[in-house]
Design an enzyme around this catalytic site. Structure first.
Site, PDB file in Angstrom:
ATOM      1  N   CYS A  28       0.844  -1.192   0.000  1.00  0.00           N
ATOM      2  CA  CYS A  28       0.000   0.000   0.000  1.00  0.00           C
ATOM      3  C   CYS A  28       0.877   1.239   0.000  1.00  0.00           C
ATOM      4  O   CYS A  28       2.108   1.152   0.019  1.00  0.00           O
ATOM      5  CB  CYS A  28      -0.936   0.006   1.206  1.00  0.00           C
ATOM      6  SG  CYS A  28      -0.062   0.121   2.776  1.00  0.00           S
ATOM      7  N   CYS A  31       3.591   1.680   2.604  1.00  0.00           N
ATOM      8  CA  CYS A  31       4.840   0.959   2.349  1.00  0.00           C
ATOM      9  C   CYS A  31       5.779   1.795   1.488  1.00  0.00           C
ATOM     10  O   CYS A  31       6.964   1.960   1.795  1.00  0.00           O
ATOM     11  CB  CYS A  31       4.553  -0.370   1.660  1.00  0.00           C
ATOM     12  SG  CYS A  31       3.482  -1.492   2.586  1.00  0.00           S
ATOM     13  N   CYS A  96      45.350 -16.498 -15.017  1.00  0.00           N
ATOM     14  CA  CYS A  96      45.813 -16.651 -13.640  1.00  0.00           C
ATOM     15  C   CYS A  96      44.863 -15.931 -12.692  1.00  0.00           C
ATOM     16  O   CYS A  96      43.913 -15.268 -13.124  1.00  0.00           O
ATOM     17  CB  CYS A  96      47.232 -16.103 -13.470  1.00  0.00           C
ATOM     18  SG  CYS A  96      47.334 -14.322 -13.792  1.00  0.00           S
ATOM     19  N   CYS A  99      44.268 -12.221 -13.203  1.00  0.00           N
ATOM     20  CA  CYS A  99      43.245 -11.871 -14.200  1.00  0.00           C
ATOM     21  C   CYS A  99      41.866 -11.839 -13.548  1.00  0.00           C
ATOM     22  O   CYS A  99      41.053 -10.946 -13.818  1.00  0.00           O
ATOM     23  CB  CYS A  99      43.249 -12.879 -15.346  1.00  0.00           C
ATOM     24  SG  CYS A  99      44.816 -13.029 -16.231  1.00  0.00           S
ATOM     25  N   ASP A 508       2.583  20.109 -35.257  1.00  0.00           N
ATOM     26  CA  ASP A 508       3.487  20.531 -36.327  1.00  0.00           C
ATOM     27  C   ASP A 508       4.146  19.279 -36.892  1.00  0.00           C
ATOM     28  O   ASP A 508       5.154  18.814 -36.400  1.00  0.00           O
ATOM     29  CB  ASP A 508       4.537  21.500 -35.784  1.00  0.00           C
ATOM     30  CG  ASP A 508       5.497  21.954 -36.877  1.00  0.00           C
ATOM     31  OD1 ASP A 508       5.153  21.761 -38.058  1.00  0.00           O
ATOM     32  OD2 ASP A 508       6.566  22.484 -36.558  1.00  0.00           O
TER      33      ASP A 508
END
Length: 593
Positions: A28, A31, A96, A99, A508
């Protein structure tokens, strides 16, 4: 405001980031207001707006003072959940552990990422992020910037029901079905007791121990969501609809339990287990309907996203390769064939074609495109094949910007919604006060606890502020979504509200307003030629063509229940004095000489 303050405010706005977080569990307006207040009180948060209908929180914050995990933690601390989605990436070039650490740092720095982990053995990166606003292209870009290659892994067939909105609908439906299945015997027992009080069925269904066994799972199983929500609301010094439901049904349940354990002088227990169980079942069914309505309100976004192509045919060294849309990079050369949707925005390199851009411009006729012309993603290629260079991908495409504009409009708050939120905050305490006065008044008037309890419970349950708190955000959800499906975009909820006061519309558009596709308005034959004959002949000629004007003629003939090429065996030029029109020759295979 001093110059120093102005400079500080400008610097704060420049450093601010914007994020949209899904919030699950709100029921609600109280909340959404509580989540909004909790976020705004955080250091580093400059603004926060929570939309109940879309179940999303739009937060503007300073990343140097508060992080994404802090925002999510605050929402969870308030008592709600932030659904996260998992994205898996196949990373190339990992050799490795160094990385792995570099890629994880790069991913965690990407916008919207909560957690990121990389498996060295499999080369798969797993990223968790809120279920909105994640751009896979940003993740791939972060990995590429770190010096590695990557692609998004997609589960075959996908996982059904992963959409948070679908999960919410399913949860409310299951709770309502569970509560309804157990409450129906209680309702049947009450009905049978009224029509046949001495029957065997009434005796069995009226057994208080059976009623207790049926009502207890409903009260503390299906209805647990109201207790949980009430706890978090009361802990935050707030009250919402869940408090009303929990108080009302608990009063009926525990009064019945006390009456059963300590029956009156007659030995008969006046219980109201069916009242508490049925109320919970009905409220849960209402919650299910609300969830369905909110899901339908957001359908326009899914329809817009459905316009996107799922894959793109990118020209690599070995020739054209079909790749996922998220793997297309700016600068890629893409091949588009007739009948395909253009995957991303770009510029034509080779070839010519006509493209239906009505989804963007509303123009009813396809636009001729050749080398050097710009093409828009999600538009439809009609006739020829061509190649183009991708210029804008992922979140930068025109369609993605349209989707974000609609989402911003849906997630914003109109001025009238703020009024509704304020009223909702005071509504529940007022209802509690009225219920207390009702109980005391009936008890003083009748001297009966039972006679006082039932009206008080009715006040608590019926006076539910859900409609008050949900009506405006739901309208804001539906309005921009419906407008987008019709080609009208709203940049904010305040503009949607202001549209109700518009008295004059100035257009337009080169003097024309189109409906995105041509249609026949009038058929004007020359003298001596019947309208039906002219339309049928024209439809027979145009029925096999894919040109928009041809389709308009053929469709108009079908709407008039006239035959097209599929229903004709021949069309002939008349040699009569009325020789300027077409007439039908249904018995001939070819035109006469």
């Amino acid at each position: 405001m001093s110059a120093t303050e102005v400079e500080a405010r400008a610097r704060e706005q420049a450093d601010a980031s914007q994020v949209t977080l899904p919030v699950a569990g709100m029921t609600c307006a109280s909340c959404s207001a509580r989540v909004e207040r909790g976020l705004r009180h955080m250091a580093g948060v400059t603004d926060a707006n929570v939309n109940l209908a879309s179940a999303r929180a739009s937060v503007r914050y300073n990343p140097g003072l508060v992080g994404l995990n802090d925002l999510i933690g605050q929402i969870r601390e308030i008592g709600y959940e932030v659904p996260l989605q998992t994205t898996r990436l196949a990373v190339e070039g990992i050799v490795c552990a160094s990385c792995v650490q570099r890629i994880e740092r790069a991913l965690r720095a990407a916008p919207g990422v909560v957690t990121a982990s990389v498996n060295l053995a499999t080369g798969i990166a797993t990223v968790e992020s809120p279920a909105v606003d994640l751009d896979p292209a940003a993740l791939l870009g972060a990995i590429r910037d770190a010096g590695y290659g990557a692609k998004v892994l997609r589960d075959e067939g996908g996982e059904a029901g992963t959409d948070p909105r679908e999960r919410e609908v399913r949860q409310w439906r299951n709770r309502a079905l569970f509560a309804g299945a157990l409450a129906l015997p209680l309702l049947a027992g009450m009905f049978v007791h009224l029509v046949a009080p001495g029957s065997t069925v009434a005796t069995v269904l009226g057994n208080v121990w059976l009623q207790l066994a049926l009502a207890t799972p409903v009260q503390f199983g299906a209805g647990w969501t109201f207790y949980r929500d009430s706890y978090f609301n009361l802990r935050g010094r707030n009250a919402n609809m869940s408090v009303l439901v929990a108080l009302g049904t608990s009063a009926a349940y525990f009064y019945s339990l006390a009456a059963m354990l300590r029956p009156g002088p007659t030995g008969m227990a006046a219980t109201y287990f069916e009242t508490s169980a049925l109320l919970i079942a009905l409220v849960l069914f209402g919650k299910y309907l609300e969830a369905v309505a909110k899901g339908r309100a957001s359908q326009a976004i899914r329809l817009l996203l459905g316009l996107q192509a799922k894959t793109a045919r990118v020209l690599r060294e070995g020739g054209p390769v079909d790749v996922a849309l998220a793997d297309v990079q700016a600068g890629d050369v893409v091949l588009v064939r007739p009948g395909e949707r253009i995957p991303v925005d770009g510029e034509v390199l080779e070839g010519r074609s006509t493209i239906d851009e009505s989804m963007l411009t509303g123009e009813s006729l396809p636009v001729e495109k050749g080398p050097g012309d710009a093409v828009v993603g999600a538009s439809l290629n009609k006739t020829g094949s061509f190649t183009f260079r991708a210029t804008r991908v992922g979140r930068d495409t025109a369609l993605a910007q349209i989707v974000r504009a609609v989402e911003r409009a849906q997630g914003g708050k109109a001025p009238i919604q703020r009024v509704a939120d304020v009223i909702s905050n005071y509504f529940v305490p007022v209802v509690l006060g009225i219920a207390a006065v009702t109980f005391v008044g009936w008890y003083l008037a009748t001297g009966s606890l039972t006679a006082a309890l039932l009206p008080a419970v009715a006040v608590l349950i019926i006076a539910c502020p859900c409609a008050l708190g949900l009506a405006t955000p739901t309208a804001i959800m539906v309005g921009p979504g419906r407008g987008a499906s019709q080609g009208v975009l709203f940049r904010g909820a305040e503009h949607l509200e202001a549209a109700g006061r518009v008295t004059t519309v100035v257009l337009d558009k080169t003097g024309t307003i189109t409906r995105s596709e041509p249609a026949v308005t009038d058929v004007l034959p020359v003298e001596g030629v019947a309208t039906e004959d002219l339309l049928t002949a024209a439809a027979a000629v145009e029925d096999r063509s894919e040109h928009p004007l041809a389709r308009a003629i053929a469709d108009h003939a079908r709407n008039q229940h006239l035959p097209t090429a599929t229903g004709l065996r021949g069309v002939a030029r008349s040699r009569s004095p009325r020789a300027c029109g077409w007439t039908l020759c249904p018995d001939r295979q070819r035109a006469p000489a």
